[in-house]
Write an enzyme that holds these catalytic residues in place. Structure first.
Site, short mmCIF file in Angstrom:
data_model
loop_
_atom_site.label_atom_id
_atom_site.label_comp_id
_atom_site.label_asym_id
_atom_site.label_seq_id
_atom_site.Cartn_x
_atom_site.Cartn_y
_atom_site.Cartn_z
N VAL A 15 0.83 -1.21 0.00
CA VAL A 15 0.00 0.00 0.00
C VAL A 15 0.87 1.26 0.00
O VAL A 15 0.61 2.22 -0.75
CB VAL A 15 -0.98 0.01 1.20
N LYS A 106 -7.28 -1.94 9.45
CA LYS A 106 -8.57 -2.37 10.04
C LYS A 106 -8.36 -3.11 11.34
O LYS A 106 -9.21 -3.04 12.24
CB LYS A 106 -9.39 -3.21 9.06
N GLU A 130 -10.59 5.27 5.49
CA GLU A 130 -11.39 4.72 4.39
C GLU A 130 -10.81 3.42 3.81
O GLU A 130 -11.55 2.49 3.47
CB GLU A 130 -11.52 5.77 3.27
N VAL A 133 -11.60 -0.51 5.07
CA VAL A 133 -12.74 -1.36 4.70
C VAL A 133 -12.95 -1.32 3.20
O VAL A 133 -13.12 -0.25 2.62
CB VAL A 133 -14.04 -0.92 5.42
N ILE A 137 -13.12 1.00 -2.47
CA ILE A 137 -14.54 1.43 -2.51
C ILE A 137 -14.76 2.50 -1.44
O ILE A 137 -14.44 2.28 -0.28
CB ILE A 137 -15.51 0.25 -2.21
N GLY A 188 -0.37 -9.60 -3.62
CA GLY A 188 -0.39 -8.53 -2.60
C GLY A 188 -1.74 -8.32 -1.95
O GLY A 188 -1.94 -7.34 -1.24
N ASP A 202 -10.21 -10.95 9.18
CA ASP A 202 -10.05 -9.67 8.46
C ASP A 202 -11.44 -9.12 8.09
O ASP A 202 -11.72 -7.93 8.30
CB ASP A 202 -9.19 -9.90 7.21
N LYS A 206 -13.59 -5.67 9.47
CA LYS A 206 -14.23 -4.69 8.58
C LYS A 206 -15.72 -4.57 8.89
O LYS A 206 -16.30 -3.48 8.86
CB LYS A 206 -14.00 -5.09 7.12
N GLY A 303 -5.12 -4.59 -2.96
CA GLY A 303 -4.15 -4.28 -4.02
C GLY A 303 -3.56 -2.89 -3.82
O GLY A 303 -4.16 -2.03 -3.17
N1 LIG Z 1 -2.39 -5.06 0.79
C1 LIG Z 1 -3.65 -4.65 0.63
O1 LIG Z 1 -4.27 -4.87 -0.43
C2 LIG Z 1 -4.34 -3.90 1.72
C3 LIG Z 1 -3.73 -3.64 2.92
N2 LIG Z 1 -4.38 -2.93 3.90
C4 LIG Z 1 -3.70 -2.63 5.15
O2 LIG Z 1 -2.63 -1.74 4.88
C5 LIG Z 1 -1.56 -1.96 5.79
C6 LIG Z 1 -0.27 -2.26 5.02
O3 LIG Z 1 -0.45 -3.41 4.24
P1 LIG Z 1 0.63 -3.84 3.13
O4 LIG Z 1 1.11 -2.65 2.42
O5 LIG Z 1 -0.03 -4.92 2.37
O6 LIG Z 1 1.78 -4.43 4.05
P2 LIG Z 1 3.29 -4.82 3.62
O7 LIG Z 1 3.67 -5.96 4.46
O8 LIG Z 1 3.38 -4.96 2.14
O9 LIG Z 1 4.14 -3.53 4.02
C7 LIG Z 1 4.40 -3.15 5.34
C8 LIG Z 1 5.41 -2.03 5.35
O10 LIG Z 1 5.59 -1.59 6.69
C9 LIG Z 1 6.97 -1.67 7.06
N3 LIG Z 1 7.02 -2.17 8.44
C10 LIG Z 1 6.35 -3.23 8.95
N4 LIG Z 1 6.62 -3.35 10.26
C11 LIG Z 1 7.46 -2.35 10.58
C12 LIG Z 1 8.11 -1.92 11.78
N5 LIG Z 1 7.92 -2.58 12.92
N6 LIG Z 1 8.89 -0.84 11.75
C13 LIG Z 1 9.07 -0.16 10.59
N7 LIG Z 1 8.50 -0.50 9.42
C14 LIG Z 1 7.71 -1.58 9.41
C15 LIG Z 1 7.62 -2.66 6.10
O11 LIG Z 1 8.99 -2.32 5.97
P3 LIG Z 1 9.99 -3.05 4.95
O12 LIG Z 1 9.57 -2.57 3.59
O13 LIG Z 1 11.33 -2.61 5.33
O14 LIG Z 1 9.74 -4.52 5.14
C16 LIG Z 1 6.79 -2.40 4.82
O15 LIG Z 1 7.33 -1.33 4.12
C17 LIG Z 1 -2.04 -3.10 6.70
O16 LIG Z 1 -2.66 -2.55 7.83
C18 LIG Z 1 -3.07 -3.82 5.83
O17 LIG Z 1 -4.03 -4.54 6.59
C19 LIG Z 1 -5.64 -2.43 3.71
C20 LIG Z 1 -6.30 -2.66 2.55
C21 LIG Z 1 -5.72 -3.43 1.46
N1 LIG Z 2 -6.06 -8.92 2.98
C1 LIG Z 2 -7.12 -8.01 2.69
C2 LIG Z 2 -6.55 -6.74 2.13
C3 LIG Z 2 -7.50 -5.64 2.22
O1 LIG Z 2 -8.03 -5.28 3.24
C4 LIG Z 2 -8.07 -8.62 1.67
O2 LIG Z 2 -7.74 -9.68 1.13
O3 LIG Z 2 -9.15 -8.06 1.46
NA NA Z 3 -12.84 1.79 1.36
#
Ligand SMILES: NC(=O)C1=CN([C@@H]2O[C@H](COP(=O)(O)OP(=O)(O)OC[C@H]3O[C@@H](n4cnc5c(N)ncnc54)[C@H](OP(=O)(O)O)[C@@H]3O)[C@@H](O)[C@H]2O)C=CC1
Ligand SMILES: N[C@@H](CC=O)C(=O)O
Ligand code: NA
Length: 431
Positions: A15, A106, A130, A133, A137, A188, A202, A206, A303
């Site tokens: 993200v 979430k 936003e 959840v 959307i 992802g 999860d 939501k 995504g």
């Molecule tokens: N993926 C998705 O489609 C969606 C995700 N979300 C939410 O968004 C958030 C992020 O998800 P996502 O991007 O998939 O997660 P990722 O695992 O892809 O990325 C997490 C990022 O946070 C950094 N990080 C994690 N822990 C630490 C820490 N303790 N100290 C410093 N940096 C840290 C990581 O660093 P490094 O790069 O160095 O590893 C990485 O850059 C979550 O809350 C998830 O539930 C919500 C909707 C959709």
């Molecule tokens: N892991 C979640 C990511 C978004 O919240 C999903 O699959 O919907």
């Molecule tokens: Na949303």
């Protein structure tokens, strides 16, 4: 030109990378809306040395959270790191340092949302979530703005992209559960530990957020009954198809006469139900309001770029509030007391698959038990099990209460001619 709004980005994963990309690529559109440039000033990551696909200015990266949270120039913290307790502390620090917060988390909002929102108000700060959840959307906005005049009675949704992707591929391509889960992780959608996705947690988080907002009542994660998809078998998917149903992981939040029930479970929907045609990682949320009637919102629930769109749109809202001087004014505490339905107030149709002895009298023993519980059949199928003296009976019931169904299920397991109760699911969206 006006001074830029400065953002501290916590996380540069799926993200976070999308957020950085949208802020860079859509800078002109963002500036047009908020009247000044938007600049990412610092980015917190776990490992600065990690090789990143979309290289980001190394100078912005830090492994020290305090460098971001205590940077006086940073106006808004965008949290896309994930995690609960540590992240909560970081966001409380950010708010107490008078920084607005946008989060996609979430897990955090379902557990500590009320406390964080209260703290935000105390410091005249915004806290928007936003993306937490249904990814891209704009569903929280729709509830808190677009439908704010109405009384919401039901929210029903596919709010987990990973499980919808898995069920779609298992149903349409006959793919194996493990293979598709791996694909969802590579794309992802799945959380770093996908247990929360496949076990329904999860989606439950939501649904707790949606129910809190939709019913203006403090619904917490513990109020949501949860069942995931890990025990859904190919056989169940085949029977579902044969009977004209599609299996989906459905979250339902229902309010009747002021009482609420919220659940997440694998559910059979008639093929013609609008949620049945929501495929792959797509999400959809159906909302019924007393005045508006039925509405449905559809889009990508996970995504990088779709989720980042929601995050950056929240950022735009914060910046617009900054211009108007109204930060921290949009949070409303829930107005209703939470009253939960009991098991005899929750109605559904049910699908049950039984393995029974293939002999005279089996059928009458089963129908007698259904009659005793006053549960009637809508659909019935009996098929022999190849090579064994057993048959499978599949029943779809008419509506009954959860309490009655649970009692029936327990007794069915003890009927002599019943070898096993193989599976049971709710059936929703029928007449
Ligand atoms: N993926 C998705 O489609 C969606 C995700 N979300 C939410 O968004 C958030 C992020 O998800 P996502 O991007 O998939 O997660 P990722 O695992 O892809 O990325 C997490 C990022 O946070 C950094 N990080 C994690 N822990 C630490 C820490 N303790 N100290 C410093 N940096 C840290 C990581 O660093 P490094 O790069 O160095 O590893 C990485 O850059 C979550 O809350 C998830 O539930 C919500 C909707 C959709
Ligand atoms: N892991 C979640 C990511 C978004 O919240 C999903 O699959 O919907
Ligand atoms: Na949303």
């Amino acid at each position: 030109m006006e001074e830029s709004v400065k953002v501290g980005l916590l996380g540069l994963g799926t993200v976070g990378t999308g957020v950085a990309s949208i802020i860079t690529r859509h800078q002109k559109e963002l500036q047009h809306q908020v009247g000044c440039p938007v600049e990412i000033k610092k980015v917190l990551v776990r490992n600065k040395q990690k090789l990143r696909e979309n290289s980001f200015q190394d100078a912005l990266l830090t492994e020290d959270p305090q460098e971001v949270l205590n940077d006086e120039e940073i106006d808004v913290i965008v949290e896309v790191i994930g995690g609960v307790e540590q992240t909560k502390e970081w966001l409380l620090t950010a708010l107490s340092n008078h920084k607005h917060v946008v989060t996609a988390n979430k897990d955090l909002m379902a557990i500590h949302g009320a406390e964080l929102l209260k703290t935000a108000v105390e410091y005249n700060c915004d806290l928007y979530y936003e993306a937490s959840v249904a990814g891209g959307i704009p569903i929280l906005r729709s509830l808190s703005d677009g439908l704010s005049a109405d009384r919401i009675t039901k929210i029903m949704g596919i709010v987990n992209g990973t499980t919808n992707y898995i069920l779609t591929k298992m149903s349409t391509k006959g793919s194996s559960y493990d293979d598709v889960l791996k694909q969802a992780q590579e794309l992802g959608f799945a959380e770093s530990d996908p247990t929360a996705d496949v076990e329904g947690l999860d989606a439950a988080r939501k649904m707790a957020i949606l129910a809190t907002l939709g019913f203006s009542a403090p619904v917490s994660l513990a109020d949501v009954s949860v069942e995931g998809i890990s025990s859904v078998s190919d056989v169940d998917l085949q029977y579902a198809e044969r009977l004209g149903y599609t299996m989906k992981l459905i979250g339902i939040a229902d309010r009747t006469k002021g009482k609420i029930d919220v659940s997440v479970r694998p559910t059979l929907l008639p093929n013609e139900h609008p949620l049945s045609s929501v495929h792959n990682e797509y999400n959809a949320v159906y909302i019924h309001g007393e005045a508006v009637g039925e509405t449905m919102f559809y889009g990508p629930g996970a995504g990088s770029l779709p989720t980042a769109t929601a995050v950056v749109s929240d950022l735009v809202t914060v910046m617009k509030n900054m211009r108007l001087g109204v930060n921290g004014k949009s949070v409303l505490a829930p107005m209703n007391e939470k009253k939960l339905k009991s098991a005899d107030e929750i109605d559904s149709q049910y699908f049950i698959r039984l393995r029974v002895l293939d002999q005279t009298g089996t059928f009458s023993a089963i129908t007698a038990l259904f009659a005793e519980f006053d549960v009637s059949f809508e659909k019935l199928l009996q098929l022999p099990v190849e090579g064994e003296e057993l048959a499978e009976i599949i029943v779809v019931t008419h509506k009954t209460s959860k309490k009655t169904f649970d009692g029936l299920l327990e007794r069915l397991g003890n009927v002599e001619v019943v070898e096993s109760v193989e599976s049971s699911y709710c059936v929703e969206g029928g007449n």
